[in-house]
Motif scaffolding. Structure first.
Motif, PDB file in Angstrom:
ATOM      1  N   GLY A   1       0.838  -1.202   0.000  1.00 53.66           N
ATOM      2  CA  GLY A   1       0.000   0.000   0.000  1.00 53.66           C
ATOM      3  C   GLY A   1       0.867   1.243   0.000  1.00 53.66           C
TER       4      GLY A   1
ATOM      5  N   SER B   1       0.104   5.244  -1.656  1.00 46.05           N
ATOM      6  CA  SER B   1      -0.872   6.270  -1.240  1.00 46.05           C
ATOM      7  C   SER B   1      -0.900   6.381   0.281  1.00 46.05           C
TER       8      SER B   1
ATOM      9  N   GLY C   1       0.941   4.497   3.606  1.00 50.72           N
ATOM     10  CA  GLY C   1       2.061   3.773   3.006  1.00 50.72           C
ATOM     11  C   GLY C   1       3.032   4.720   2.327  1.00 50.72           C
TER      12      GLY C   1
ATOM     13  N   ASP D   1       2.240  -2.169  -4.492  1.00 49.72           N
ATOM     14  CA  ASP D   1       0.867  -1.658  -4.510  1.00 49.72           C
ATOM     15  C   ASP D   1       0.178  -2.122  -5.794  1.00 49.72           C
ATOM     16  N   LEU D   2      -1.142  -2.136  -5.740  1.00 46.31           N
ATOM     17  CA  LEU D   2      -1.945  -2.412  -6.942  1.00 46.31           C
ATOM     18  C   LEU D   2      -1.908  -1.243  -7.911  1.00 46.31           C
TER      19      LEU D   2
ATOM     20  N   THR E   1       1.788  -5.170  -7.066  1.00 46.13           N
ATOM     21  CA  THR E   1       1.547  -6.317  -6.186  1.00 46.13           C
ATOM     22  C   THR E   1       0.097  -6.315  -5.744  1.00 46.13           C
ATOM     23  N   ASP E   2      -0.553  -7.471  -5.854  1.00 47.71           N
ATOM     24  CA  ASP E   2      -1.861  -7.639  -5.227  1.00 47.71           C
ATOM     25  C   ASP E   2      -1.624  -8.453  -3.958  1.00 47.71           C
TER      26      ASP E   2
ATOM     27  N   SER F   1      -3.404  -9.773  -1.890  1.00 48.39           N
ATOM     28  CA  SER F   1      -4.288 -10.901  -1.582  1.00 48.39           C
ATOM     29  C   SER F   1      -3.890 -12.159  -2.371  1.00 48.39           C
TER      30      SER F   1
ATOM     31  N   ALA G   1      -1.209  -2.359   3.131  1.00 43.77           N
ATOM     32  CA  ALA G   1      -2.255  -2.148   2.105  1.00 43.77           C
ATOM     33  C   ALA G   1      -3.629  -2.445   2.683  1.00 43.77           C
TER      34      ALA G   1
ATOM     35  N   PHE H   1      -8.249  -1.458   2.292  1.00 46.29           N
ATOM     36  CA  PHE H   1      -9.376  -0.703   1.743  1.00 46.29           C
ATOM     37  C   PHE H   1     -10.515  -0.779   2.749  1.00 46.29           C
TER      38      PHE H   1
ATOM     39  N   VAL I   1      -8.050  -9.117   1.387  1.00 42.24           N
ATOM     40  CA  VAL I   1      -7.204  -7.918   1.285  1.00 42.24           C
ATOM     41  C   VAL I   1      -6.705  -7.477   2.665  1.00 42.24           C
TER      42      VAL I   1
ATOM     43  N   SER J   1      -6.078  -1.178  13.230  1.00 41.73           N
ATOM     44  CA  SER J   1      -6.935   0.018  13.339  1.00 41.73           C
ATOM     45  C   SER J   1      -7.506   0.068  14.752  1.00 41.73           C
TER      46      SER J   1
ATOM     47  N   PHE K   1      -8.322   8.181  13.078  1.00 40.79           N
ATOM     48  CA  PHE K   1      -8.845   8.805  11.855  1.00 40.79           C
ATOM     49  C   PHE K   1      -7.707   9.546  11.151  1.00 40.79           C
TER      50      PHE K   1
ATOM     51  N   PRO L   1      -7.011   9.067   1.253  1.00 40.34           N
ATOM     52  CA  PRO L   1      -8.113   8.719   0.353  1.00 40.34           C
ATOM     53  C   PRO L   1      -9.055   7.670   0.943  1.00 40.34           C
ATOM     54  N   LEU L   2      -8.510   6.705   1.687  1.00 32.33           N
ATOM     55  CA  LEU L   2      -9.383   5.671   2.271  1.00 32.33           C
ATOM     56  C   LEU L   2     -10.412   6.292   3.218  1.00 32.33           C
TER      57      LEU L   2
HETATM   58  N1  NAD Z   1      -7.094   6.317   6.960  1.00 37.51           N
HETATM   59  C1  NAD Z   1      -7.553   5.903   8.116  1.00 37.51           C
HETATM   60  O1  NAD Z   1      -8.301   6.615   8.816  1.00 37.51           O
HETATM   61  C2  NAD Z   1      -7.153   4.535   8.629  1.00 37.51           C
HETATM   62  C3  NAD Z   1      -7.465   4.214   9.945  1.00 37.51           C
HETATM   63  C4  NAD Z   1      -7.113   2.967  10.447  1.00 37.51           C
HETATM   64  C5  NAD Z   1      -6.445   2.055   9.629  1.00 37.51           C
HETATM   65  N2  NAD Z   1      -6.162   2.383   8.337  1.00 37.51           N
HETATM   66  C6  NAD Z   1      -5.454   1.380   7.535  1.00 37.51           C
HETATM   67  O2  NAD Z   1      -4.290   1.974   7.008  1.00 37.51           O
HETATM   68  C7  NAD Z   1      -3.878   1.259   5.848  1.00 37.51           C
HETATM   69  C8  NAD Z   1      -3.531   2.237   4.753  1.00 37.51           C
HETATM   70  O3  NAD Z   1      -4.703   2.949   4.383  1.00 37.51           O
HETATM   71  P1  NAD Z   1      -4.706   4.486   3.937  1.00 37.51           P
HETATM   72  O4  NAD Z   1      -5.604   5.195   4.852  1.00 37.51           O
HETATM   73  O5  NAD Z   1      -3.321   4.952   3.738  1.00 37.51           O
HETATM   74  O6  NAD Z   1      -5.500   4.348   2.544  1.00 37.51           O
HETATM   75  P2  NAD Z   1      -5.102   4.689   1.035  1.00 37.51           P
HETATM   76  O7  NAD Z   1      -6.325   4.370   0.248  1.00 37.51           O
HETATM   77  O8  NAD Z   1      -4.513   6.044   0.935  1.00 37.51           O
HETATM   78  O9  NAD Z   1      -3.944   3.638   0.714  1.00 37.51           O
HETATM   79  C9  NAD Z   1      -4.196   2.268   0.609  1.00 37.51           C
HETATM   80  C10 NAD Z   1      -3.282   1.687  -0.472  1.00 37.51           C
HETATM   81  O10 NAD Z   1      -3.473   0.259  -0.488  1.00 37.51           O
HETATM   82  C11 NAD Z   1      -3.480  -0.149  -1.850  1.00 37.51           C
HETATM   83  N3  NAD Z   1      -4.186  -1.423  -1.977  1.00 37.51           N
HETATM   84  C12 NAD Z   1      -5.509  -1.685  -1.790  1.00 37.51           C
HETATM   85  N4  NAD Z   1      -5.762  -2.975  -2.049  1.00 37.51           N
HETATM   86  C13 NAD Z   1      -4.592  -3.546  -2.410  1.00 37.51           C
HETATM   87  C14 NAD Z   1      -4.203  -4.854  -2.798  1.00 37.51           C
HETATM   88  N5  NAD Z   1      -5.091  -5.851  -2.875  1.00 37.51           N
HETATM   89  N6  NAD Z   1      -2.907  -5.082  -3.067  1.00 37.51           N
HETATM   90  C15 NAD Z   1      -2.001  -4.085  -3.001  1.00 37.51           C
HETATM   91  N7  NAD Z   1      -2.293  -2.826  -2.666  1.00 37.51           N
HETATM   92  C16 NAD Z   1      -3.581  -2.568  -2.363  1.00 37.51           C
HETATM   93  C17 NAD Z   1      -4.190   0.983  -2.580  1.00 37.51           C
HETATM   94  O11 NAD Z   1      -3.915   0.949  -3.974  1.00 37.51           O
HETATM   95  C18 NAD Z   1      -3.622   2.204  -1.883  1.00 37.51           C
HETATM   96  O12 NAD Z   1      -2.456   2.665  -2.521  1.00 37.51           O
HETATM   97  C19 NAD Z   1      -5.025   0.304   5.522  1.00 37.51           C
HETATM   98  O13 NAD Z   1      -4.701  -0.995   5.981  1.00 37.51           O
HETATM   99  C20 NAD Z   1      -6.184   0.857   6.306  1.00 37.51           C
HETATM  100  O14 NAD Z   1      -7.149  -0.125   6.615  1.00 37.51           O
HETATM  101  C21 NAD Z   1      -6.486   3.607   7.819  1.00 37.51           C
END
Ligand code: NAD
Length: 277
Positions: A13, A16, A19, A37-38, A59-60, A62, A88, A90, A111, A140, A185, A189-190
């Protein structure tokens, strides 16, 4: 001198949000980083910007073959792997339990949980041979308490915390540390609910979320990157099997004074002291 000088990391991940923030932080501190990352557009752009200390691999997480290839690419390129950040993710399946499909269940778990299992499985032999390593996974606050996220996201993040602990018990003998981070929080983007959210949409999130935070602002990717940096570095060499909450105080609970029961109370405080003799 950088806190990660000489270390090699793979970050899933990494294109974005949290990550990408961690990739930047690790490179600043001297690490070589594989961005996995995907999203090839964002991942390749980041690798190009940061230069030879990084490389991108689509990379996926999953898929077992992709995760194995990610570890192999890291070691082929730089000769070792000191840090794996399973990050990574979603939002997973939304909606009431009776309308959640088995396909959505499987995808969410693949995932968010299978990915972490696969990362640990494939990096363990390499780190065992080295006699060292740090595995970090993003869980989380939703994995600690219900009510912060949909059913399956919460359950998946709870599983990540438990997997962290059980694998830490196994790998400690080889000096491999396994820890999780529980973000609150974080403005990414997520959290905005769409992977293609732009900075102005994320700014709206910052403005809307600030008042519900103990420390008066929502979290930033850098807040989590700094915890990941600590767990990746030798500064945390006696720490394993733990989940670290980084949430600006959110999970500790709401201020007691917000409960209507207390807001209604206007009586002066009465002390129950024994009467003077
Ligand atoms: N943002 C929040 O508030 C928050 C809170 C708690 C936990 N998290 C966790 O933090 C982690 C990162 O999230 P973020 O907030 O930076 O979101 P983000 O959407 O900015 O980044 C997530 C990244 O994961 C990649 N990704 C998704 N599915 C994938 C797959 N199958 N294989 C490879 N890459 C994949 C996406 O392309 C993206 O680049 C996640 O595990 C999320 O659950 C986020």
């Amino acid at each position: 001198m950088g806190r990660l000088d000489g270390k090699v990391a793979a970050i899933t991940g990494g294109a974005s949000g949290i990550g990408a923030g961690t990739v930047r932080r690790f490179v600043e501190e001297g690490a070589k980083v594989l961005i996995a990352d995907l999203d090839a557009d964002k991942g390749e752009a980041l690798a190009q910007e940061l230069g030879v200390a990084t490389a991108f691999l689509r990379t996926d997480v999953s898929k077992e073959g992709d995760v194995a290839a990610m570890i192999a690419e890291t070691t082929d390129r730089w000769g070792r792997i000191d840090v794996l950040f399973n990050n990574a993710g979603f939002g997973g399946a939304l909606g009431p339990i009776e309308s959640t499909s088995v396909e959505d269940y499987d995808l969410t778990m693949d995932v968010l949980v299978k990915s972490v299992f696969l990362g640990m499985k494939h990096v363990a032999p390499v780190m065992k041979a080295q006699g060292s390593g740090s595995i970090i996974s993003t869980a989380s606050v939703a994995g600690l308490r219900v009510g912060y996220a949909p059913h399956l996201y919460s359950v998946a993040k709870c599983a990540v915390i438990h997997l962290t602990k059980t694998v830490a018990m196994e790998l400690g003998e080889q000096s491999i540390r396994v820890n999780a981070i529980c973000p609150g929080f974080i403005a990414t983007p997520l959290a905005a609910g769409r992977p293609d959210a732009d900075e102005s949409q994320i700014d709206q999130l910052r403005a809307a979320g600030a008042s519900s935070q103990v420390l008066g602002r929502v979290g930033e990717a850098l807040d989590i990157a700094n915890m990941a940096l600590f767990l990746a570095s030798d500064e945390s060499e006696w720490i394993t099997g733990r989940e670290f909450v980084v949430d600006g105080g959110f999970e500790a609970g709401p201020p007691w004074s917000r409960w209507p029961r207390f807001a209604r109370m206007e009586r002066p405080i009465r002390h129950h002291r024994p009467p003077d003799r």
